[in-house]
Scaffold this active site. Structure first.
Site, PDB file in Angstrom:
ATOM      1  N   ASP A 116     -12.166  -4.735 -17.734  1.00 29.79           N
ATOM      2  CA  ASP A 116     -12.488  -5.689 -18.655  1.00 29.79           C
ATOM      3  C   ASP A 116     -11.019  -6.083 -19.191  1.00 29.79           C
ATOM      4  OD1 ASP A 116     -13.255  -7.461 -20.686  1.00 29.79           O
ATOM      5  OD2 ASP A 116     -14.046  -6.062 -21.999  1.00 29.79           O
TER       6      ASP A 116
ATOM      7  N   HIS B 164       0.714  -1.232   0.021  1.00 27.87           N
ATOM      8  CA  HIS B 164      -0.076  -0.065   0.102  1.00 27.87           C
ATOM      9  C   HIS B 164       0.878   1.251   0.033  1.00 27.87           C
ATOM     10  CE1 HIS B 164      -3.587   2.495   0.336  1.00 27.87           C
ATOM     11  NE2 HIS B 164      -4.122   1.506   0.863  1.00 27.87           N
TER      12      HIS B 164
END
Length: 420
Positions: free
Chosen positions: A350, A165
């Site tokens: 996608d 992170h």
């Protein structure tokens, strides 16, 4: 949609982990992280999950190879992710861009997507779908990203991530994942070119703490065990809500109920951070009240406290937070009885198989976080109804009270998975 049933079991066969390096040579250099990036509260690995259905149009295409190749090309543009973190003087973190690569695991599961459910968080079998490669989960001198692609018997697959992170926040990792997906679908380059520019969020000289930062007061670390569950709330209708349910959850254990809100400050800066900036651009304004006051007042009282805290996160607030990190040795966030909430992204990206059946955080809370962390995500349930999905992480006793309060406040408008 529901998370995996507690009794569901499946086997996963994996190949040996490999390192994916950038597809082309990249610079060997040191890149400094910002003074927001390297705070203690962000030194952990964050798990994500993207779950894709079978697509007849992709028959014969192997998602493992498609994703592996796309990641290699993406790392040409995001080459610091292929490096390793080093700690220098005053605990400052820098990335040595070594081109060593990110970890990649190829796997197959003996189950279909239907058998597994929609895998909404908390994903109980996450350890199978995102293998913890020994020695990979640290912060320093470790791969900065771990990816596992698990094929399912139905032709669908799970695309699971774990990333350090300190390198990126939610918006930043979404930008990277989007780039991978665009490249997987045949693009020559990402639509958004990454920008480093971490110096923008480094401390002033000399650093000066000009505001009070309640989220960074070093309270004692919470030690009691945490419980995970998921709540889905219908938002198609409205009913009167009284005091916040978490107030009752905390009333038995504390007189104070602090709430930290994760706030994206890309637009708070003047000028705004450049498009393509993928570092951590978040601060934690805090709303603090006694549980007694929350219970005595309507919900709008708590809402106004949160709004006031967020409105106070000005550009000067951000600069003061950055300077605080240097002045106080990059402290962690508050611990005891603190509720940290973030509006998490639902990743509609996608990779060639259409948008995922689910894409987002893999669970509430983080292993290295000694506090409660919850994420709010807008999502449709299996009936197509709009709602808010809330993976919640709280101490066991507080969780029992919260479940009871939610069932009273939202009768028929919420579903609650069993606490883990």
């Amino acid at each position: 949609m529901a998370s995996i049933n507690a009794g569901t079991t499946f086997k996963v066969s994996r190949k040996s982990p490999e390192l994916i390096r950038p597809a082309k040579p990249t610079p060997h250099e040191l890149r400094i992280l910002s003074d927001i990036d390297d705070q203690d509260g962000l030194r952990f690995q964050m798990p994500l999950a993207l779950i894709y259905r079978h697509s007849p149009s992709m028959e014969g295409r192997d998602p493992v190879r498609v994703i592996r190749d796309a990641v290699a090309v993406a790392l040409v543009f995001y080459y610091p992710f292929a490096g390793r973190l080093r700690e220098v003087a005053t605990r400052k973190l820098v990335v040595e861009c070594t081109s060593e690569g990110v970890l990649f695991v190829e796997a197959d599961a003996d189950a279909t997507l239907q058998q597994l459910g929609a895998l909404l968080p908390p994903i109980q079998n996450l350890h199978e779908l995102l293998y913890d490669v020994p020695g990979s989960a640290g912060v320093l001198d470790c791969p900065l990203m771990l990816i596992q692609v698990t094929r399912l018997l139905c032709g669908g697959f799970v695309f699971a991530w774990r990333y350090n992170h300190t390198m990126a926040d939610g918006a930043g990792i979404h930008q990277f994942i989007k780039a991978v997906c665009e490249l997987a679908r045949g693009a020559e380059r990402p639509s958004v070119i990454p920008v480093w520019e971490r110096h923008i969020l480094c401390a002033r000289y000399p650093p000066r703490e000009t505001m009070r930062h309640l989220s960074m007061i070093l309270w004692l670390t919470q030690s009691e065990p945490l419980s995970h569950m998921i709540v889905w709330c219908d938002i198609s209708s409205s009913v009167p809500l009284r005091s916040p349910p978490f107030a009752r959850a905390y009333l038995r254990t504390s007189k104070v109920a602090p709430m930290l809100c994760v706030m994206n400050i890309r637009e708070q800066m003047n000028p705004p951070l450049p498009e393509g900036y993928y570092g951590n651009a978040i601060v934690y304004p805090a709303a603090v009240a006694t549980a007694e006051m929350l219970l005595k007042n309507p919900l709008c009282y708590a809402v106004e406290l949160v709004k006031k805290a967020i409105q106070g996160a000005t550009e000067e607030f951000v600069k003061s937070v950055v300077d605080l990190m240097v002045l106080r040795g990059r402290p962690n966030l508050t611990g005891v009885q603190t509720y940290l909430v973030s509006s998490a992204r639902v990743f509609e990206v996608d990779v060639g198989w259409g948008n995922p059946a689910y894409g987002g955080v893999a669970r509430a809370g983080v292993d290295s976080f000694p506090r409660a962390v919850s994420y709010f995500m807008r999502i449709k349930n299996s009936k197509g109804e709009d709602g808010i999905m809330v993976p919640i992480c709280l101490p066991l006793k507080a969780m029992d009270v919260l479940v009871d309060e939610l069932q009273k406040m939202l009768p028929g408008r919420s579903s609650i998975a069993s606490a883990l």
